[in-house]
Design a protein around this motif. Structure first.
Motif, PDB file in Angstrom:
ATOM      1  N   ASP A  13       0.824  -1.221   0.000  1.00 58.45           N
ATOM      2  CA  ASP A  13       0.000   0.000   0.000  1.00 58.45           C
ATOM      3  C   ASP A  13       0.852   1.263   0.000  1.00 58.45           C
ATOM      4  OD1 ASP A  13      -2.369  -1.568   0.130  1.00 58.45           O
ATOM      5  OD2 ASP A  13      -2.080  -1.791   2.290  1.00 58.45           O
ATOM      6  N   ASP A  39       0.370   5.853  -5.944  1.00 57.41           N
ATOM      7  CA  ASP A  39      -1.001   6.329  -6.171  1.00 57.41           C
ATOM      8  C   ASP A  39      -1.230   6.768  -7.609  1.00 57.41           C
ATOM      9  OD1 ASP A  39      -1.601   5.812  -3.538  1.00 57.41           O
ATOM     10  OD2 ASP A  39      -1.661   7.911  -2.903  1.00 57.41           O
ATOM     11  N   HIS A  85      -1.613   3.774  -9.858  1.00 60.83           N
ATOM     12  CA  HIS A  85      -2.956   3.205  -9.717  1.00 60.83           C
ATOM     13  C   HIS A  85      -3.991   4.031 -10.481  1.00 60.83           C
ATOM     14  CE1 HIS A  85      -2.493  -0.126  -6.890  1.00 60.83           C
ATOM     15  NE2 HIS A  85      -1.562   0.585  -6.291  1.00 60.83           N
ATOM     16  N   GLU A  86      -3.855   5.341 -10.412  1.00 56.34           N
ATOM     17  CA  GLU A  86      -4.840   6.210 -11.045  1.00 56.34           C
ATOM     18  C   GLU A  86      -4.789   6.092 -12.568  1.00 56.34           C
ATOM     19  OE1 GLU A  86      -7.736   8.906 -12.078  1.00 56.34           O
ATOM     20  OE2 GLU A  86      -7.414   7.755 -10.247  1.00 56.34           O
ATOM     21  N   CYS A 132      -3.834   3.547 -14.307  1.00 57.34           N
ATOM     22  CA  CYS A 132      -4.369   2.236 -14.689  1.00 57.34           C
ATOM     23  C   CYS A 132      -5.892   2.215 -14.572  1.00 57.34           C
ATOM     24  CB  CYS A 132      -3.733   1.137 -13.832  1.00 57.34           C
ATOM     25  SG  CYS A 132      -1.986   0.867 -14.203  1.00 57.34           S
ATOM     26  N   ARG A 133      -6.417   2.863 -13.541  1.00 61.80           N
ATOM     27  CA  ARG A 133      -7.873   2.952 -13.391  1.00 61.80           C
ATOM     28  C   ARG A 133      -8.482   3.729 -14.551  1.00 61.80           C
ATOM     29  NH1 ARG A 133     -11.607   6.253 -12.680  1.00 61.80           N
ATOM     30  NH2 ARG A 133     -10.147   8.007 -12.601  1.00 61.80           N
ATOM     31  N   THR A 172      -3.600  -2.815 -17.438  1.00 64.95           N
ATOM     32  CA  THR A 172      -2.812  -3.450 -16.386  1.00 64.95           C
ATOM     33  C   THR A 172      -1.343  -3.168 -16.684  1.00 64.95           C
ATOM     34  OG1 THR A 172      -4.396  -5.221 -15.940  1.00 64.95           O
ATOM     35  CG2 THR A 172      -2.102  -5.654 -15.378  1.00 64.95           C
ATOM     36  N   VAL A 188      -0.200  -3.721 -11.517  1.00 60.70           N
ATOM     37  CA  VAL A 188      -1.223  -2.781 -11.056  1.00 60.70           C
ATOM     38  C   VAL A 188      -2.420  -2.900 -11.991  1.00 60.70           C
ATOM     39  CG1 VAL A 188      -1.753  -0.365 -10.576  1.00 60.70           C
ATOM     40  CG2 VAL A 188       0.554  -1.250 -10.154  1.00 60.70           C
ATOM     41  N   HIS A 189      -3.564  -3.276 -11.436  1.00 61.96           N
ATOM     42  CA  HIS A 189      -4.769  -3.533 -12.229  1.00 61.96           C
ATOM     43  C   HIS A 189      -5.710  -2.326 -12.213  1.00 61.96           C
ATOM     44  CE1 HIS A 189      -3.772  -7.793 -12.660  1.00 61.96           C
ATOM     45  NE2 HIS A 189      -3.502  -7.828 -11.369  1.00 61.96           N
ATOM     46  N   GLY A 229      -7.808  -1.369  -9.032  1.00 60.96           N
ATOM     47  CA  GLY A 229      -7.153  -0.888  -7.822  1.00 60.96           C
ATOM     48  C   GLY A 229      -6.343  -1.933  -7.082  1.00 60.96           C
ATOM     49  N   THR A 230      -6.421  -3.185  -7.508  1.00 59.32           N
ATOM     50  CA  THR A 230      -5.650  -4.240  -6.849  1.00 59.32           C
ATOM     51  C   THR A 230      -4.244  -4.315  -7.451  1.00 59.32           C
ATOM     52  OG1 THR A 230      -6.448  -5.936  -8.378  1.00 59.32           O
ATOM     53  CG2 THR A 230      -7.721  -5.569  -6.346  1.00 59.32           C
ATOM     54  N   THR A 231      -3.337  -4.915  -6.697  1.00 63.25           N
ATOM     55  CA  THR A 231      -1.961  -5.112  -7.149  1.00 63.25           C
ATOM     56  C   THR A 231      -1.540  -6.538  -6.836  1.00 63.25           C
ATOM     57  OG1 THR A 231      -1.426  -2.796  -6.654  1.00 63.25           O
ATOM     58  CG2 THR A 231       0.423  -4.284  -7.006  1.00 63.25           C
TER      59      THR A 231
END
Length: 248
Positions: A66, A71, A74-75, A77-78, A83, A104-105, A108-110
């Protein structure tokens, strides 16, 4: 399950200054890959720091579960639905040190894959993983490997037996290793009837000058597409499931 999967292999010259400048550059390159239609983006081994092991004496060079420094990764990728696989030194929650590929998916998961075949000074810095991690992207199964993993045929064979369609290698191959690169990637793809992918660190490293050649190999073991130079470059290919069926 899709018939085609568009993938970008990122040949990447890591920046000085630690993890944050490299996260920013990863975000920019993922945006570039999105413009080519990529659903999966793979960066090289230790892409978030570069392959300079003495730098890992600094605690800030290690990622942790985490980690807020990811961050922006993650953003992107979202936002793009991509991925992205990046390379880093990583400490698990119990402190176990790993040479990791972090996937990084968009949700939000990794997921984390760990280098299995450590060599040289890596052996005193990291704990080895047990096997290639398998990702699923649009119904395709992608096995993650790191550098020396690709030199061990059993590593890719085990992944293929577990259902891998793509053997994705994040690595550093130098100019002195160009011949080994071609043999490793071609043989792993051909022997297992999978697509091979290489994301090679670019530029000059403490191990030597990169030979470049990030790109793709078909299930017949023949090269499909590769980087033109040795610097940072986005190499994108459309992988077709029909090509796998042809050789299986």
């Amino acid at each position: 399950m899709t018939e085609a999967l568009t993938v970008s292999a990122i040949q990447y010259t890591a920046l000085d200054g630690g993890i944050m400048p490299n996260v920013d550059e990863h975000v920019r390159l993922i945006e570039d890959a999105e413009s080519h239609g990529a659903r999966l983006v793979v960066f090289p081994e230790l892409s978030l720091t570069g392959y300079n092991l003495p730098l890992l004496a600094d605690d800030d060079a290690w990622l942790r579960p985490d980690d807020p420094r990811l961050d922006d990764l993650h953003e992107i990728c979202r936002r793009t639905g991509i991925t992205a696989v990046a390379g880093a030194a990583y400490r698990e929650a119990d402190g176990t040190p790993r040479l990791a590929g972090l996937a990084v998916h968009p949700d939000g998961t990794t997921d984390f894959g760990f280098k299995t075949h450590l060599h040289g000074p890596e052996e005193s810095l990291f704990a080895a993983g047990e096997r290639a991690m398998l990702l699923e992207v649009d119904g395709w199964r992608v096995a993650l490997a790191m550098c020396a993993d690709a030199s061990v045929p059993a590593h890719s064979t085990e992944a293929a037996l577990a259902g891998a369609d793509v053997y994705a290698v994040s690595a550093l191959y130098t100019q002195a290793e160009e011949h080994r690169l071609a043999l490793h990637l071609g043989a792993r793809a051909m022997d297992n009837r999978v697509f091979g992918l290489l994301a090679n660190l670019g530029g000059a490293t403490p191990q030597g000058q990169s030979c470049g050649l990030s790109g793709f190999w078909g299930p017949d073991g023949l090269p499909m597409k590769s980087a033109a130079g040795t610097g940072t470059e986005v190499v994108t290919a459309v992988l077709l499931r029909s090509a796998i069926r042809k050789f299986r």
